[in-house]
Design an enzyme around this catalytic site. Structure first.
Site, short mmCIF file in Angstrom:
data_model
loop_
_atom_site.label_atom_id
_atom_site.label_comp_id
_atom_site.label_asym_id
_atom_site.label_seq_id
_atom_site.Cartn_x
_atom_site.Cartn_y
_atom_site.Cartn_z
N ASP A 18 -26.21 0.42 -97.69
CA ASP A 18 -27.65 0.58 -97.90
C ASP A 18 -28.42 0.63 -96.59
O ASP A 18 -29.21 1.54 -96.35
CB ASP A 18 -28.19 -0.54 -98.77
N ARG A 98 -35.29 -15.84 -96.69
CA ARG A 98 -36.17 -14.71 -96.39
C ARG A 98 -37.27 -15.02 -95.38
O ARG A 98 -37.59 -14.17 -94.54
CB ARG A 98 -36.78 -14.16 -97.69
N ASP A 127 -37.08 -10.19 -103.57
CA ASP A 127 -36.96 -10.20 -102.12
C ASP A 127 -38.00 -9.32 -101.43
O ASP A 127 -38.46 -9.64 -100.33
CB ASP A 127 -35.55 -9.76 -101.71
N SER A 181 -24.03 -7.65 -107.40
CA SER A 181 -24.92 -7.71 -106.25
C SER A 181 -24.88 -9.14 -105.75
O SER A 181 -25.17 -10.08 -106.50
CB SER A 181 -26.34 -7.32 -106.68
#
Length: 407
Positions: A18, A98, A127, A181
Site C-alpha cells: 500500500d 497514532r 486511523d 488486516s
C-alpha cells in the site's frame, strides 16, 4: 482532496504494498517530492528493508527511527496511569500509536520543509481520524493527503496492477491476499477483516501470534512480581528494566501462558460496528497488577472519580483526541492520582488468567489494626456504626412512610 499546491510530503511509510504504491502515486497525482518516515514501535518486523525500497525509487530523504522507548514512556505509560480500556475490553493498542507517528511526521515536515503529510489509512476506519486530528492539532496549516479517499485503486487487483506497471516489488503472489488486516506494536497486535467480518465466525487458532492457546499453555502456573514507582512499572521479578524492555518481558510471560486475548465488536468513531481480535499479553498483566496495587494505595473517592472519568479518557484516545486540551487536563488528574502508587504486586499466570497473590506498599492505606476481626484495642468503636446506619437509613424510612400512605 487538498487543492493546495504541494511541493513536498512526508509519508508514513512501511515499505509494504500500500505505502509503496502511495509513494509513487503521490509523485504522479501531486508532482511532489516525497519524504519517507518509518517508525519502529515494536511491531516485530525488520524495518530496514523499507530504506532499500525507498532508495530504489529515488527517495532522497529517508527517516527510519527506533521509537520503542518513546512509545512506551510518553504514550503507553500515561495511558496506563488512567487504566484506560475502551468499551470494557479494548486496551487501545492501535489507538495509542497514532499520536506518536503523527507527531513525528509533523516534526519531520518542519525539518525538511515539507508542506504536507500523508498516510495510508482507509476512508472507513478510525486511523484516518486519529492521524489527521493529530496533524492538525500540532500544525494547523499543514496539508493532509489521504490517498484512499482520493484514488480509484480500491481493490487489491488494482494495487497489484499499479505495482506491476511501476516496477514495485511485491512479496506476495498475485491473488494471494493476507487473511487479515493486522496492526502490531510493542503493546499489541490486532486482526480484522476476512472471515472475522462475520461476528458468528470463531477465530482460527493459527491466527494468534503472540499468545499460546490457554489449552496448550503450561500446566504449571508461573508467579511474577511487578514493582511500581509513582504509577509506572519499573521492574519484573526484581530486575529493573527500561519501559520497552519491561513491556517486552511481560509480553513474553503473558503470551507463554495464554494471557491477553480478546475478541470484541467495537463501535468505530466513524459510525459503524467493527469486529476485531486483539492480543495484548503484557498490557493485560500490567493492568491487572496496577489495579491490585491501587486498591491499597488510593483513597476510596479518588478511585471512584477515576472510574467515572476513565471511560471518557479511553474514548478520547480511541477517537484520536490525544492532543486535545480535555485529554491533557484529564491526564494531569490521573498523573496526580498516581504519585503514591508505588509498591510490589505478585500475580500468577495460568492458562489465560492473571490471579493476584499479594500486593504491598509503604503508602498502603490498609490498616490491619482497623480491619481485623480480632480485638483491635479500641482502634475502631463498633458502636459508632449504629448512628451511621440510622443516618443513612433516614431517607429510606421516609420513602417507605410515603409509600405506605399512598398504597
Amino acid at each position: 482532496m487538498t487543492t493546495k499546491k504541494i511541493s513536498k510530503a512526508v509519508l508514513a511509510y512501511s515499505g509494504g504494498l500500500d505505502t509503496s504504491v502511495i509513494l509513487l502515486w503521490l509523485r504522479e497525482a501531486y508532482g511532489c517530492e516525497v519524504v519517507t518516515f518509518t517508525a519502529d514501535i515494536g511491531q516485530g518486523e525488520e524495518i530496514e528493508p523499507a530504506r532499500a525500497k525507498a532508495q530504489q525509487f529515488g527517495v532522497r530523504e529517508i527517516y527510519i527511527e527506533d521509537l520503542r522507548e518513546t512509545f512506551v514512556v510518553d504514550y503507553v505509560w500515561p495511558m496506563f496511569r488512567a487504566n484506560a480500556v475502551y468499551e470494557h475490553d479494548y486496551l487501545l493498542g492501535t489507538s495509542i500509536a497514532r499520536p506518536l507517528i503523527a507527531k513525528r511526521q509533523v516534526e519531520i515536515a518542519a525539518v525538511t520543509g515539507a508542506d504536507a503529510v500523508a498516510h495510508g489509512a482507509t476512508g472507513k476506519g478510525n486511523d484516518q481520524v486519529r492521524f489527521e486530528l493529530g496533524y492538525l492539532a500540532l500544525e494547523p496549516n499543514i496539508a493532509v493527503i489521504a490517498p484512499w479517499r482520493e484514488w480509484d485503486l480500491l481493490s487489491r487487483k488494482k494495487l497489484l496492477d499499479y505495482a506491476d506497471k511501476h516496477g514495485i516489488p511485491v512479496e506476495q503472489k498475485r491473488g494471494v491476499a493476507a487473511p487479515y488486516s493486522m496492526d502490531a506494536n510493542l503493546l499489541h497486535i490486532s486482526y480484522e477483516g476476512g472471515e472475522l467480518e462475520d461476528p458468528a465466525c470463531a477465530p482460527r487458532e493459527d491466527m494468534w501470534q503472540r499468545t499460546a492457546s490457554p489449552q496448550a499453555a503450561p500446566n504449571e502456573g508461573e508467579d511474577v512480581t511487578i514493582d511500581f514507582a509513582a504509577g509506572d512499572a519499573v521492574a519484573v521479578n526484581g530486575e529493573t528494566l527500561t519501559p520497552a524492555e519491561l513491556l517486552t518481558m511481560l509480553n513474553q510471560l503473558g503470551g507463554k501462558h495464554g494471557v491477553g486475548r480478546s475478541d470484541i465488536v467495537e463501535n468505530r468513531y466513524v459510525g459503524m460496528k467493527s469486529r476485531g481480535c486483539y492480543e495484548t499479553p503484557g498490557g493485560t498483566v500490567l493492568l491487572c497488577a496496577r489495579k491490585a496495587l491501587e486498591t491499597i494505595v488510593l483513597d476510596r473517592e479518588v478511585m471512584r472519580l477515576r472510574l467515572d472519568l476513565m471511560p471518557r479518557y479511553a474514548t478520547l484516545v480511541y477517537n484520536g483526541y490525544w492532543w486535545s486540551p480535555e485529554r491533557e487536563l484529564l491526564q494531569t488528574l490521573f498523573d496526580e492520582s498516581q504519585r503514591l502508587v508505588s509498591g510490589r504486586v505478585m500475580l500468577r499466570l495460568y492458562k489465560g488468567n492473571c490471579q493476584i497473590l499479594s500486593r504491598e506498599s509503604s503508602n498502603s492505606l490498609f490498616d490491619e489494626t482497623v480491619a481485623t476481626f480480632e480485638d483491635d484495642g479500641g482502634a475502631y468503636h463498633q458502636g459508632d456504626a449504629e448512628g451511621f446506619i440510622r443516618l443513612n437509613a433516614l431517607r429510606l424510612r421516609l420513602q417507605q412512610k410515603i409509600r405506605k400512605a399512598v398504597l
